[in-house]
Design an enzyme around this catalytic site. Sequence first.
Site, mmCIF file in Angstrom:
data_model
loop_
_atom_site.group_PDB
_atom_site.id
_atom_site.type_symbol
_atom_site.label_atom_id
_atom_site.label_comp_id
_atom_site.label_asym_id
_atom_site.label_seq_id
_atom_site.Cartn_x
_atom_site.Cartn_y
_atom_site.Cartn_z
ATOM 1 N N HIS A 1 42.125 110.840 70.234
ATOM 2 C CA HIS A 1 43.413 111.503 70.499
ATOM 3 C C HIS A 1 44.360 111.325 69.304
ATOM 4 O O HIS A 1 45.474 110.809 69.464
ATOM 5 C CB HIS A 1 44.121 110.957 71.747
ATOM 6 C CG HIS A 1 43.269 110.811 72.966
ATOM 7 N ND1 HIS A 1 42.555 111.851 73.498
ATOM 8 C CD2 HIS A 1 43.039 109.750 73.788
ATOM 9 C CE1 HIS A 1 41.925 111.417 74.595
ATOM 10 N NE2 HIS A 1 42.188 110.158 74.775
ATOM 11 N N GLN B 1 36.375 106.787 85.569
ATOM 12 C CA GLN B 1 37.335 107.843 85.897
ATOM 13 C C GLN B 1 36.665 109.083 86.486
ATOM 14 O O GLN B 1 37.325 109.919 87.102
ATOM 15 C CB GLN B 1 38.194 108.187 84.677
ATOM 16 C CG GLN B 1 39.147 107.039 84.339
ATOM 17 C CD GLN B 1 39.959 107.247 83.077
ATOM 18 O OE1 GLN B 1 40.074 108.362 82.572
ATOM 19 N NE2 GLN B 1 40.517 106.168 82.549
ATOM 20 N N HIS C 1 33.596 109.900 73.652
ATOM 21 C CA HIS C 1 34.636 109.138 74.359
ATOM 22 C C HIS C 1 34.486 109.273 75.862
ATOM 23 O O HIS C 1 34.612 110.374 76.405
ATOM 24 C CB HIS C 1 36.023 109.613 73.926
ATOM 25 C CG HIS C 1 37.133 108.711 74.337
ATOM 26 N ND1 HIS C 1 37.254 107.418 73.886
ATOM 27 C CD2 HIS C 1 38.181 108.895 75.184
ATOM 28 C CE1 HIS C 1 38.325 106.859 74.411
ATOM 29 N NE2 HIS C 1 38.910 107.732 75.217
ATOM 30 N N ASP D 1 35.932 111.939 78.063
ATOM 31 C CA ASP D 1 37.053 111.055 78.375
ATOM 32 C C ASP D 1 37.226 110.793 79.876
ATOM 33 O O ASP D 1 36.527 109.974 80.446
ATOM 34 C CB ASP D 1 38.318 111.641 77.725
ATOM 35 C CG ASP D 1 39.518 110.709 77.761
ATOM 36 O OD1 ASP D 1 39.436 109.658 78.403
ATOM 37 O OD2 ASP D 1 40.546 111.021 77.138
ATOM 38 N N HIS E 1 42.472 104.506 70.692
ATOM 39 C CA HIS E 1 43.366 105.598 71.104
ATOM 40 C C HIS E 1 44.565 105.524 70.156
ATOM 41 O O HIS E 1 45.207 104.469 70.080
ATOM 42 C CB HIS E 1 43.923 105.375 72.503
ATOM 43 C CG HIS E 1 42.928 105.439 73.623
ATOM 44 N ND1 HIS E 1 42.818 104.457 74.567
ATOM 45 C CD2 HIS E 1 42.032 106.390 73.983
ATOM 46 C CE1 HIS E 1 41.905 104.794 75.473
ATOM 47 N NE2 HIS E 1 41.394 105.957 75.135
ATOM 48 N N ARG F 1 48.526 108.016 84.831
ATOM 49 C CA ARG F 1 48.013 106.689 84.522
ATOM 50 C C ARG F 1 48.276 105.715 85.673
ATOM 51 O O ARG F 1 47.436 104.858 85.965
ATOM 52 C CB ARG F 1 48.631 106.168 83.223
ATOM 53 C CG ARG F 1 47.866 104.979 82.681
ATOM 54 C CD ARG F 1 48.403 104.523 81.350
ATOM 55 N NE ARG F 1 49.673 103.810 81.485
ATOM 56 C CZ ARG F 1 50.125 102.937 80.577
ATOM 57 N NH1 ARG F 1 49.445 102.709 79.476
ATOM 58 N NH2 ARG F 1 51.276 102.336 80.764
ATOM 59 N N HIS G 1 35.387 107.119 79.707
ATOM 60 C CA HIS G 1 35.745 106.021 80.611
ATOM 61 C C HIS G 1 35.011 106.370 81.900
ATOM 62 O O HIS G 1 35.520 107.144 82.725
ATOM 63 C CB HIS G 1 37.243 105.959 80.873
ATOM 64 C CG HIS G 1 38.094 105.932 79.632
ATOM 65 N ND1 HIS G 1 38.137 104.841 78.798
ATOM 66 C CD2 HIS G 1 38.923 106.852 79.079
ATOM 67 C CE1 HIS G 1 38.974 105.092 77.793
ATOM 68 N NE2 HIS G 1 39.452 106.310 77.943
ATOM 69 N N GLU H 1 48.260 109.826 71.294
ATOM 70 C CA GLU H 1 47.985 110.837 72.315
ATOM 71 C C GLU H 1 49.252 111.484 72.845
ATOM 72 O O GLU H 1 49.266 112.668 73.172
ATOM 73 C CB GLU H 1 47.216 110.156 73.460
ATOM 74 C CG GLU H 1 46.824 111.089 74.588
ATOM 75 C CD GLU H 1 45.864 110.439 75.566
ATOM 76 O OE1 GLU H 1 45.754 109.203 75.565
ATOM 77 O OE2 GLU H 1 45.230 111.186 76.332
ATOM 78 N N ARG I 1 49.599 100.237 71.307
ATOM 79 C CA ARG I 1 50.437 99.774 72.427
ATOM 80 C C ARG I 1 49.863 98.513 73.051
ATOM 81 O O ARG I 1 50.583 97.688 73.594
ATOM 82 C CB ARG I 1 50.468 100.841 73.534
ATOM 83 C CG ARG I 1 51.193 102.090 73.204
ATOM 84 C CD ARG I 1 51.071 103.091 74.350
ATOM 85 N NE ARG I 1 49.904 103.944 74.247
ATOM 86 C CZ ARG I 1 49.004 104.130 75.201
ATOM 87 N NH1 ARG I 1 49.096 103.483 76.347
ATOM 88 N NH2 ARG I 1 47.997 104.947 75.003
ATOM 89 N N TYR J 1 37.004 99.251 79.424
ATOM 90 C CA TYR J 1 38.101 98.283 79.474
ATOM 91 C C TYR J 1 38.352 97.616 80.809
ATOM 92 O O TYR J 1 39.207 96.734 80.906
ATOM 93 C CB TYR J 1 39.393 98.901 78.948
ATOM 94 C CG TYR J 1 39.953 100.064 79.713
ATOM 95 C CD1 TYR J 1 40.862 99.870 80.745
ATOM 96 C CD2 TYR J 1 39.610 101.365 79.386
ATOM 97 C CE1 TYR J 1 41.404 100.940 81.433
ATOM 98 C CE2 TYR J 1 40.147 102.446 80.066
ATOM 99 C CZ TYR J 1 41.052 102.227 81.091
ATOM 100 O OH TYR J 1 41.579 103.291 81.764
HETATM 101 C C1 NGQ Z 1 42.575 105.132 79.229
HETATM 102 N N1 NGQ Z 1 43.044 107.432 78.829
HETATM 103 O O1 NGQ Z 1 42.467 104.057 78.627
HETATM 104 O O2 NGQ Z 1 41.885 105.415 80.203
HETATM 105 C C2 NGQ Z 1 43.579 106.122 78.731
HETATM 106 C C3 NGQ Z 1 44.836 106.023 79.533
HETATM 107 C C4 NGQ Z 1 46.405 104.525 78.286
HETATM 108 C C5 NGQ Z 1 43.429 108.388 77.984
HETATM 109 N N2 NGQ Z 1 44.224 108.031 77.034
HETATM 110 C C6 NGQ Z 1 45.517 104.695 79.482
HETATM 111 N N3 NGQ Z 1 43.040 109.625 78.101
HETATM 112 O O3 NGQ Z 1 46.250 105.209 77.280
HETATM 113 O O4 NGQ Z 1 47.272 103.680 78.355
HETATM 114 ZN ZN ZN Z 2 40.409 107.266 76.451
#
Ligand code: NGQ
Ligand code: ZN
Length: 463
Positions: A275, A64, A59, A326, A238, A85, A61, A241, A212, A124
């Site tokens: 997660h 980041q 995993h 991550d 995801h 976030r 991104h 989490e 979500r 994304y």
């Molecule tokens: C993400 N990261 O997509 O980068 C997510 C945060 C979300 C983690 N969950 C954004 N660690 O989940 O809405």
């Molecule tokens: Zn993630």
Amino acid sequence: MSAGSLFADHALLPGGWARDVRLAWDAAGRLTAVQPGATPEPGMPRAEGPLLPGMPNLHSHAFQRGMAGLTEYRAEAQDSFWSWRSLMYRFALRLSPAQLEAIAFGLYVDMLEAGYTAVCEFHYVHHDTDGHPYADDAELARALLRAAQRAGIGLTLLPVLYQTSGFGGAAPAEGQRRFIRSTASMLRLLETLRPACEAQGARLGLAPHSLRAVPPEALRDALAGLAAQDATAPIHIHIAEQTKEVDDCLAWSGQRPVAWLLDHAPVDARWCLVHATHMDADEYRRAAATGAVAGLCPTTEANLGDGLFDLPRWTVDGGAWGVGSDSHACVDAAEELLMLEYGQRLSRRQRNVAATAAQPEVATALWLSAVGGGAQASGRALGGLAVGQQADMLVLDAAHPVLAGLEAPQMLSAHVFAAGRQRPLAQAYVAGRKTVDAGRHPLRAEAQRAFVQARRELLAGGA
Ligand code: NGQ
Ligand code: ZN
């Protein structure tokens, strides 16, 4: 690529440690022989230390990495995942394609030096800063493909479907504009990316971001469209989490997220539940039984205040799991395993939680499980030192003071539990090709320069 061979006095095979192992691979980098108790052929290269299977990072991104270490201050009276976030979105909104490529290149070079030989990129940020598609809709995905290619790391590319800001179809927020696409445009993006992925041996999958962000109809249609293109493609999501996410899912559907997913999607061994932190007993049992991989990101989950996954509860039912870095606050395969095991020790007031009767060496047990689950989540033949799997390998630096004079299993144990921020890894091989030697990637200096330059630009442009 070219065929090759290696002799290791000690090698960690899927069933445990073996001695005097002769390995050979073909021109495609696939292992054709793994023979314990062998004698080296004259002139055969010898590993300088114990040989480990390379770790797939399940995993990431990548962007980041550019903000790692930069959210460790009080932004709200009570900071949380959600306040982090908001900072992360501000950063994501500024990123250019060239900056993404530089950050990812630096990151992937770091990963190779840190024990990861492949990565699953949960990608994304699709559109330009206004939220409009680039002229080439695959612009940012191609930046990731190029970064992985230059670094020499294996890639599973997971374009992310993102449509809503919350359960029940809530409209996306302004700060999410770069992520949003229709299901049809996602399926077209996958078709566009397929030849480029195939050309570099990358696997293409799909990541519905979360329950979500993806309404039920879109989830169903995207999965059907993916299956029509590639019925065995990896699917990552995801899932649970944050406790707020569980509460919101309950309010929307009457079910917890993992239970909802299991009732509404064909979850099986193609899936990676990233997660899967907050599950009740029934969800642990049911989810493990599907054969899906639990995608654990222990240092990020700690950094973001997510909560603890219950590892024994998952593995008692044979659940598969692997690790990812991550958000990349930490990029080190061994450190993820350390954090995972320590979380279990702290919550259970026990030691050596991940060890088993069959594999009492806890670092060995952790490493092998994480390779197996990571390989499965990658959808690639990365399942360790066995015939038919890719020759993704690490050599421990047996001369490093932290390891010198120890037995091979103790060396791995010291690498995971006693190396601190030193890193006793000598070589990394990806598909039989040496990409790290003497602990260093040959493009390290170039990659670091590009990374630092991109971060400087991003911070200078920042609000
Ligand atoms: C993400 N990261 O997509 O980068 C997510 C945060 C979300 C983690 N969950 C954004 N660690 O989940 O809405
Ligand atoms: Zn993630």
